[in-house]
Design a protein around this motif. Structure first.
Motif, PDB file in Angstrom:
ATOM      1  N   PRO A 225      -1.029  -4.308  -0.413  1.00 32.80           N
ATOM      2  CA  PRO A 225      -0.021  -3.285  -0.720  1.00 32.80           C
ATOM      3  C   PRO A 225      -0.550  -1.880  -0.481  1.00 32.80           C
ATOM      4  N   LEU A 230       0.191   0.261  -5.521  1.00 34.36           N
ATOM      5  CA  LEU A 230      -0.638  -0.679  -6.269  1.00 34.36           C
ATOM      6  C   LEU A 230      -1.150  -0.050  -7.555  1.00 34.36           C
ATOM      7  N   THR A 288       4.826  -3.357  -5.924  1.00 35.10           N
ATOM      8  CA  THR A 288       3.893  -3.215  -4.807  1.00 35.10           C
ATOM      9  C   THR A 288       4.501  -3.685  -3.491  1.00 35.10           C
TER      10      THR A 288
END
Length: 323
Positions: A225, A230, A288
């Motif tokens: 991600p 994240l 994400t």
């Protein structure tokens, strides 16, 4: 677009036109959080959370039994009591069900059986959780040799166990440090200074959960991600997890055992707590996996072109992200 989706879209368009609520609803639907929820709704997240809850519940008791058996055989009485208190903080309402003295008397047998059960249920939990997180990313199932797949899951389980031990250690040290500072400075635990110190301990616990979620949200789904999404997702999950423990601990300790479920009150409440936690993890994974509004529209257009035969040979956006 399916008939149900079209009907839901018409309802949301109608709600946006309402005098007072409409503009606020339109702003809400433009947020990243709302688009993350739309992704969850699209992949049937309640079913995914149910699967994660079942495997987590099965793996929880061998894990607790193994940890308690090892602690009972290696720690002193004061340290055992401290461990039991720590388990009560991490998994509210369950510590009263542990027979520490019985574990001390049968630590070897309990540890051996619990270790074997944990290996079996833990590998199953890793496989189920990975599948659910990949479903949120809308990635296909991995095609691997079954034996190597199990070995890989075992390695992930060991790594996750190590990360969990680190987070518990950080939380334990933070709690002990708070108590030491309060004692050394003579601060009243109910006073303003004591509240500030406990807030600091809460922040350290959030940091520990944050590090654990970084591990879970990247390694398990096999995705890469965007870094900012994240970090935000792991922070949301860490704070949410600690708040869930605070909100549900009182219910599980004071109400669950006296509820209409009788002896099943604590397991039922524990299942409820695990389910909320799994839904929180799925929301973090969806955060994400969800791109910006422009990226989502671009992916939608690419998908429509693939359906109409425009470009069906290239890899999808999810595969490109997963690496």
């Amino acid at each position: 677009m399916e008939r149900g989706d079209r009907g839901q879209s018409r309802i949301m368009d109608w709600l946006k036109k309402l005098p007072v609520v409409g503009p606020w609803l339109a702003r809400l639907m433009a947020t990243h959080a709302w688009r993350s929820y739309e992704r969850l709704d699209r992949v049937k997240w309640t079913r995914l959370a149910a699967a994660m809850t079942f495997t987590s519940f099965l793996a929880l008791f061998p894990l607790l039994s193994l940890a308690a058996a090892v602690a009972a055989a290696t720690l002193g009485k004061e340290q055992q009591d401290r461990l039991q208190d720590k388990i009560a903080e991490q998994i509210p309402g369950i510590s009263d069900q542990l027979n520490i003295q019985g574990l001390i008397d049968n630590a070897g047998t309990v540890g051996l059986i619990s270790g074997a059960l944990l290996l079996f249920t833990g590998i199953g939990w890793v496989d189920a959780t990975r599948g659910c997180l990949r479903a949120v990313w809308e990635l296909p199932d991995e095609e691997e040799n079954p034996v190597m797949h199990r070995v890989k899951d075992g390695g992930v389980l060991v790594g996750l166990g190590g990360a969990l031990l680190v987070t518990v250690a950080i939380s334990t040290v933070a709690s002990a440090l708070v108590g030491w500072i309060i004692h050394r400075l003579g601060i009243a635990e109910g006073g303003f200074g004591g509240v500030l110190l406990y807030v600091a301990a809460f922040a350290v616990a959030v940091l520990a959960d944050f590090l654990l979620l970084l591990y879970v949200l990247t390694l398990l789904p096999g995705a890469k991600p965007e870094r900012r999404r994240l970090v935000v997702a792991a922070l949301i999950g860490a704070i949410g997890f600690e708040l869930l423990k605070l909100l549900l601990s009182g219910y599980m300790q004071g109400v669950a055992g006296k509820s209409m479920y009788g002896a099943f009150g604590v397991p039922v409440a524990l299942l409820l707590w695990i389910n909320f936690t799994c839904k929180l993890v799925l929301f973090c994974a969806s955060w994400t996996a969800t791109g910006s509004k422009e990226q989502e529209l671009g992916d939608q257009e690419d998908g429509e072109q693939d359906v109409t035969g425009g470009s069906g040979d290239g890899p999808g956006p999810a595969a490109a992200i997963s690496g």
